[in-house]
Design a protein around this motif. Structure first.
Motif, PDB file in Angstrom:
ATOM      1  N   ASP A 155       0.836  -1.212   0.000  1.00  0.00           N
ATOM      2  CA  ASP A 155       0.000   0.000   0.000  1.00  0.00           C
ATOM      3  C   ASP A 155       0.863   1.251   0.000  1.00  0.00           C
ATOM      4  N   THR A 156       1.821   1.266   0.937  1.00  0.00           N
ATOM      5  CA  THR A 156       2.622   2.496   1.055  1.00  0.00           C
ATOM      6  C   THR A 156       3.643   2.603  -0.077  1.00  0.00           C
ATOM      7  N   CYS A 157       4.137   1.468  -0.561  1.00  0.00           N
ATOM      8  CA  CYS A 157       5.075   1.492  -1.700  1.00  0.00           C
ATOM      9  C   CYS A 157       4.398   2.077  -2.919  1.00  0.00           C
ATOM     10  N   SER A 158       3.159   1.665  -3.119  1.00  0.00           N
ATOM     11  CA  SER A 158       2.433   2.096  -4.297  1.00  0.00           C
ATOM     12  C   SER A 158       2.114   3.590  -4.200  1.00  0.00           C
ATOM     13  N   SER A 159       1.744   4.075  -3.001  1.00  0.00           N
ATOM     14  CA  SER A 159       1.446   5.502  -2.836  1.00  0.00           C
ATOM     15  C   SER A 159       2.688   6.354  -3.071  1.00  0.00           C
ATOM     16  N   HIS A 160       3.827   5.875  -2.586  1.00  0.00           N
ATOM     17  CA  HIS A 160       5.043   6.698  -2.619  1.00  0.00           C
ATOM     18  C   HIS A 160       5.991   6.381  -3.764  1.00  0.00           C
ATOM     19  N   LYS A 213       6.420   0.880 -13.882  1.00  0.00           N
ATOM     20  CA  LYS A 213       5.828   0.320 -12.660  1.00  0.00           C
ATOM     21  C   LYS A 213       6.023   1.285 -11.493  1.00  0.00           C
ATOM     22  N   ARG A 214       4.988   1.484 -10.708  1.00  0.00           N
ATOM     23  CA  ARG A 214       5.060   2.464  -9.611  1.00  0.00           C
ATOM     24  C   ARG A 214       5.775   1.924  -8.383  1.00  0.00           C
ATOM     25  N   HIS A 215       5.807   0.610  -8.265  1.00  0.00           N
ATOM     26  CA  HIS A 215       6.439   0.048  -7.072  1.00  0.00           C
ATOM     27  C   HIS A 215       6.913  -1.363  -7.373  1.00  0.00           C
ATOM     28  N   ALA A 216       7.748  -1.881  -6.517  1.00  0.00           N
ATOM     29  CA  ALA A 216       8.191  -3.272  -6.662  1.00  0.00           C
ATOM     30  C   ALA A 216       8.451  -3.836  -5.283  1.00  0.00           C
ATOM     31  N   THR A 238      17.839   2.443  -9.658  1.00  0.00           N
ATOM     32  CA  THR A 238      16.540   2.811 -10.239  1.00  0.00           C
ATOM     33  C   THR A 238      16.153   4.264  -9.975  1.00  0.00           C
ATOM     34  N   GLY A 239      16.764   4.865  -8.964  1.00  0.00           N
ATOM     35  CA  GLY A 239      16.369   6.223  -8.603  1.00  0.00           C
ATOM     36  C   GLY A 239      15.108   6.250  -7.759  1.00  0.00           C
ATOM     37  N   LEU A 240      14.504   5.096  -7.492  1.00  0.00           N
ATOM     38  CA  LEU A 240      13.325   5.053  -6.632  1.00  0.00           C
ATOM     39  C   LEU A 240      13.748   4.803  -5.194  1.00  0.00           C
ATOM     40  N   GLU A 241      13.099   5.499  -4.271  1.00  0.00           N
ATOM     41  CA  GLU A 241      13.400   5.264  -2.865  1.00  0.00           C
ATOM     42  C   GLU A 241      13.147   3.782  -2.541  1.00  0.00           C
ATOM     43  N   THR A 242      14.099   3.163  -1.870  1.00  0.00           N
ATOM     44  CA  THR A 242      13.993   1.722  -1.591  1.00  0.00           C
ATOM     45  C   THR A 242      14.228   1.458  -0.116  1.00  0.00           C
ATOM     46  N   ARG A 243      13.335   0.695   0.491  1.00  0.00           N
ATOM     47  CA  ARG A 243      13.440   0.385   1.916  1.00  0.00           C
ATOM     48  C   ARG A 243      13.593  -1.115   2.120  1.00  0.00           C
TER      49      ARG A 243
END
Ligand code: ADP
Length: 319
Positions: A155-160, A213-216, A238-243
């Motif tokens: 949920d939060t991955c997809s939002s952010h 893709k918005r999230h993975a 990827t440049g996407l924030e990753t946790r």
């Protein structure tokens, strides 16, 4: 048989209490006495026993953990300590023992059986890594816990617009990771049974992100890699924030699922049935919905847990 002992050993698993309850109530219905051994093999060696009645196991069915306590007791690898423990049982009038635990606990149970003492093993571990059984007590609950957590992360991955690397437990067994991966439809699942290449995994995540893709989400079985480093690598790539999230012992706790309660109750009662029919040195397993039993020595020495290859393939093809 007049009196049996029951113990839980090794890592705790939801449903252990349900198994103890079933052992206690079935044994009492046969007219046997039952003692609970506190803290696994260490309590066995120390003679730390409590008398159990029907009432002692009331209100336990829905409780996680094990009310008898569990412990790591490496001294049990010493043959002298094991002989002393068997002597303690005999001195206390105990004729047979039910051990609920993982593969380490099964080793202890095997050695007790080899000393000629009647012993039955029940598979209690969230890892699902015991040979010969399709399911272990605690696996279903741990899987549900992991799935609930991954759903929340999604949920939060997809939002952010984020990537999440989730480490699940399982020790050297990928079943928990594979089933969580199918249940949550994740992008990648990394398990010890299948060789994986970091660069290929990274490249496939990058392709998904580049394709919009918005999230993975990646599910990684414990002991596979440093998930925090993996998150840093993926963020840089990827440049996407990753946790990274390590689910850890959350997966060990909680109220057991109905599936685990039923399995634990069936197995606990079955252990007593086996003892009643004169069996000893056996371990209980679930095979295609039916309970079966194997020689515990054979289970340890020559049987191997079968990896869920088709389910793994499904996780890859659908994810
Ligand atoms: P699990 O049963 O969850 O796999 P462990 O591997 O820690 O957990 O084993 C639980 C306990 O079983 C140990 O602390 C020890 O008392 C006993 N045990 C483990 N391995 C052996 C062995 N090789 N011989 C005798 N006892 C063992």
């Amino acid at each position: 048989i007049k009196k049996i002992g029951v113990l839980t050993s090794g890592g705790d698993a939801p449903g252990m209490n349900a198994a103890i309850r079933a052992v206690v109530r079935t044994a009492l219905s046969y007219g046997w006495e039952v003692v609970g051994v506190i803290d696994g093999y260490s309590g066995l060696h120390a003679g730390n026993f409590i008398q159990l009645t029907r009432r002692s196991v009331s209100d336990l069915l829905n409780r996680g953990g094990t009310f008898l306590g569990t412990a790591r007791f490496p001294q049990f690898k010493d043959p002298k300590v094991r002989e002393e423990a068997v002597e303690v049982m005999k001195q206390n009038g105990i004729d047979a023992l039910v051990v609920i635990g993982g593969d380490g606990s099964y080793m202890g149970a095997k050695f007790i059986s080899e000393l000629g003492f009647p012993c039955i093993g029940l598979p209690g571990t969230i890892d699902n890594d015991i040979a010969g059984t399709d399911a272990t007590i605690g696996f279903d609950t741990a899987l549900n816990t992991a799935v609930e957590a991954i759903d929340k992360l999604r949920d939060t991955c997809s939002s952010h617009k984020r990537i999440s690397v989730v480490e699940v437990m399982g020790h050297h067994c990928g079943d928990l990771a594979v089933c969580a991966a199918v249940s949550c439809g994740v992008e990648a699942v990394l398990v010890p049974e299948v060789k994986w290449d970091k660069d290929e995994v990274y490249a496939s995540i990058k392709r998904s992100v580049d394709a919009g893709k918005r999230h993975a989400i990646l599910v990684v079985c414990e002991l596979q890699t440093d998930v925090h480093q993996m998150a840093k690598d993926l963020e840089a790539l990827t440049g996407l924030e990753t946790r990274a999230t390590v689910l850890g012992h959350i997966q060990r706790g909680g109220t057991p699922s109905a599936v685990d309660r039923v399995l634990a109750s069936r197995m606990g009662a079955y252990a007593c049935e086996l003892l009643k029919s004169g069996e000893s040195g056996r371990c209980v397993a679930l095979k295609r919905g039916e309970l079966v039993h194997y020689d515990i020595i054979e289970c340890i020495n020559s049987m191997k847990h079968k990896f869920m290859k088709t389910t793994y393939d499904l996780a890859c093809s659908l994810g």
